[in-house]
Design an enzyme around this catalytic site. Structure first.
Site, PDB file in Angstrom:
ATOM      1  CD  GLU A 149     -28.344 -19.334   2.762  1.00 54.20           C
ATOM      2  OE1 GLU A 149     -28.957 -18.646   1.926  1.00 54.20           O
ATOM      3  OE2 GLU A 149     -28.662 -20.493   3.047  1.00 54.20           O
ATOM      4  NE  ARG A 159     -35.266 -20.691   4.386  1.00 51.19           N
ATOM      5  CZ  ARG A 159     -35.597 -20.968   3.115  1.00 51.19           C
ATOM      6  NH1 ARG A 159     -34.897 -21.852   2.421  1.00 51.19           N
ATOM      7  NH2 ARG A 159     -36.600 -20.328   2.537  1.00 51.19           N
ATOM      8  CG  MET A 213     -42.484 -38.199   3.947  1.00 52.14           C
ATOM      9  SD  MET A 213     -41.160 -38.462   2.769  1.00 52.14           S
ATOM     10  CE  MET A 213     -40.480 -40.028   3.334  1.00 52.14           C
ATOM     11  N   GLY A 214     -42.466 -33.846   3.819  1.00 56.34           N
ATOM     12  CA  GLY A 214     -43.427 -33.014   3.087  1.00 56.34           C
ATOM     13  C   GLY A 214     -43.203 -33.249   1.597  1.00 56.34           C
ATOM     14  NE  ARG A 215     -45.383 -28.576  -1.356  1.00 56.96           N
ATOM     15  CZ  ARG A 215     -46.290 -27.876  -0.675  1.00 56.96           C
ATOM     16  NH1 ARG A 215     -47.555 -28.094  -0.860  1.00 56.96           N
ATOM     17  NH2 ARG A 215     -45.921 -26.930   0.167  1.00 56.96           N
ATOM     18  CB  ILE A 216     -38.923 -30.763  -0.759  1.00 56.30           C
ATOM     19  CG1 ILE A 216     -39.555 -29.547  -1.466  1.00 56.30           C
ATOM     20  CG2 ILE A 216     -37.465 -30.932  -1.183  1.00 56.30           C
ATOM     21  CD1 ILE A 216     -38.972 -28.204  -1.067  1.00 56.30           C
ATOM     22  CB  THR A 271     -31.882 -28.928   0.025  1.00 57.11           C
ATOM     23  OG1 THR A 271     -32.823 -29.904   0.476  1.00 57.11           O
ATOM     24  CG2 THR A 271     -30.770 -29.588  -0.764  1.00 57.11           C
ATOM     25  CB  ALA A 309     -32.576 -26.139  -3.753  1.00 57.38           C
ATOM     26  CG  HIS A 334     -30.350 -20.814  -0.671  1.00 59.12           C
ATOM     27  ND1 HIS A 334     -30.713 -20.238   0.525  1.00 59.12           N
ATOM     28  CD2 HIS A 334     -31.448 -21.499  -1.094  1.00 59.12           C
ATOM     29  CE1 HIS A 334     -31.978 -20.553   0.812  1.00 59.12           C
ATOM     30  NE2 HIS A 334     -32.438 -21.328  -0.162  1.00 59.12           N
TER      31      HIS A 334
HETATM   32  C1  DGY Z   1     -37.307 -21.377  -0.977  1.00 58.34           C
HETATM   33  O1  DGY Z   1     -38.107 -21.160  -1.900  1.00 58.34           O
HETATM   34  O2  DGY Z   1     -37.630 -21.348   0.211  1.00 58.34           O
HETATM   35  C2  DGY Z   1     -35.908 -21.720  -1.356  1.00 58.34           C
HETATM   36  O3  DGY Z   1     -35.066 -21.791  -0.287  1.00 58.34           O
HETATM   37  C3  DGY Z   1     -35.393 -20.785  -2.430  1.00 58.34           C
HETATM   38  O4  DGY Z   1     -36.026 -21.088  -3.597  1.00 58.34           O
END
Ligand code: DGY
Length: 330
Positions: free
Chosen positions: A268, A239, A155-158, A237, A289, A287
């Site tokens: 990847e 790694r 539960m960080g920013r994203i 989303t 996002a 990849h």
């Molecule tokens: C990041 O910034 O770590 C993303 O995976 C690519 O924008």
């Protein structure tokens, strides 16, 4: 005084390149694919600064070949491609680009979650290939979102931005795991911090937002998919190496879980004949996002600011290893 020399390992948005070029002599790797390791090493040999991408491995060997290097400015929020300890040891500053890609990444996590839940990839393929013959009462049935339970791993920013969208938009109950409690998530989203196993067992949707490090590597394997609901949708989303892909493929093939939406894979790109591509309940995008015009521009600005601060000997606006301050290379 001679202008600092900087290598940029791929073309990034012009706004970042121009800011760097105003103060430095810049060489940009012109190819669409990343520079091979030996080529990168050759190019940074006499550089003061490096703009790296998540596709570049920055390790002790490279740093030793570049004795003047003062700063590695990673064009990403994630920095698992950089051996930060090796940089710190050698007095090299590391910067990253947090914050500016939070919304774009959360948007994609929600997109993948919805698309996997509603079988969008499969539906589009069937429509295009002529498998769509009529309106089917029992065809392409997916999962509802309203009132279901969302499990946020990290539960960080994203993670917070993803949960916020799904809690306020679809009334989802939010569970989360994290090393530390997130008071804002608990207050604003009524999120509950639970054990990883409880989260897996209770969530209808599991979305991953942790960084990749030795403790999180392959944190999703056969045992974890086994604990999830058969109707669960898994979204990554963060790694690719967080997930044991053979175990994920098995879980998707055998109906252990319902579907997956992946922005990241290991490696990847995935080879085109990879098993995950054969599974209709696995949606994979390359990849992307952070791939919006505004976000990539903002990342370029931040990345340039980190780079310039690094070559000037100033504190980096987003400094991964501020502990290097005492002994940074001059
Ligand atoms: C990041 O910034 O770590 C993303 O995976 C690519 O924008």
């Amino acid at each position: 005084m001679a202008r600092p020399k900087v290598f940029v390992s791929r073309r990034i948005p012009e706004v970042g390149l121009q800011a760097i070029a105003a103060e430095c002599d810049v060489e940009v790797w012109p190819e669409p694919l990343p520079p091979p390791a030996d080529e990168l090493l050759r190019r940074v040999r006499d550089c003061d600064g490096l703009v790296s991408l998540l596709t570049d491995r920055i390790d002790g060997t490279l740093l030793d070949a570049a004795p003047r290097l003062k700063v590695v400015s990673n064009y990403a929020v994630g920095f698992n491609n950089v051996d930060v300890a090796a940089c710190t040891q050698r007095g090299v500053c590391v910067g990253n680009t947090p914050g500016v890609l939070t919304d774009a990444t959360a948007d994609l996590a929600v997109t993948l979650l919805l698309a996997a839940a509603r079988r969008i990839g499969e539906g589009q393929a069937d429509a295009r290939s002529g498998k769509w013959k009529t309106w089917e009462p029992l065809g392409w049935l997916g999962q509802d979102l309203v009132g279901r339970t969302l499990g946020i791993v990290g539960m960080g920013r994203i993670g917070f931005a993803t949960a916020k969208r799904l809690h306020h938009g679809w009334g989802m109950k939010v569970l989360y795991t994290d090393q530390v409690p997130n008071a804002l998530a608990e207050k604003e989203l009524s999120a509950q911090r639970v054990d990883f196993d409880d989260l897996l067992a209770q969530s209808d949707f599991v979305s991953v937002h942790v960084d990749l490090n030795p403790t999180t590597y392959r944190m999703f394997g056969a045992a974890q998919f086994q604990k999830m609901k058969r109707t669960a949708v898994f979204v990554n989303t963060a790694r690719g190496p967080l997930v044991d892909q053979a175990a994920l493929a098995h879980a998707l093939r055998t109906g252990t879980i319902f579907a997956a939406g992946l922005d990241v894979t290991d490696p990847e790109p995935l080879p085109p004949d990879h098993e995950l591509y054969q599974l209709p309940n696995c949606l994979i995008v390359p990849h992307i996002a952070s791939a919006t015009v505004e976000t990539r521009n903002a990342m370029a600005r931040l990345c340039a600011n980190n780079l310039l601060a690094g070559v000037r000997g100033e504190p980096l606006p987003h400094w991964v290893n501020p502990e290097v301050a005492e002994k940074r290379r001059q």
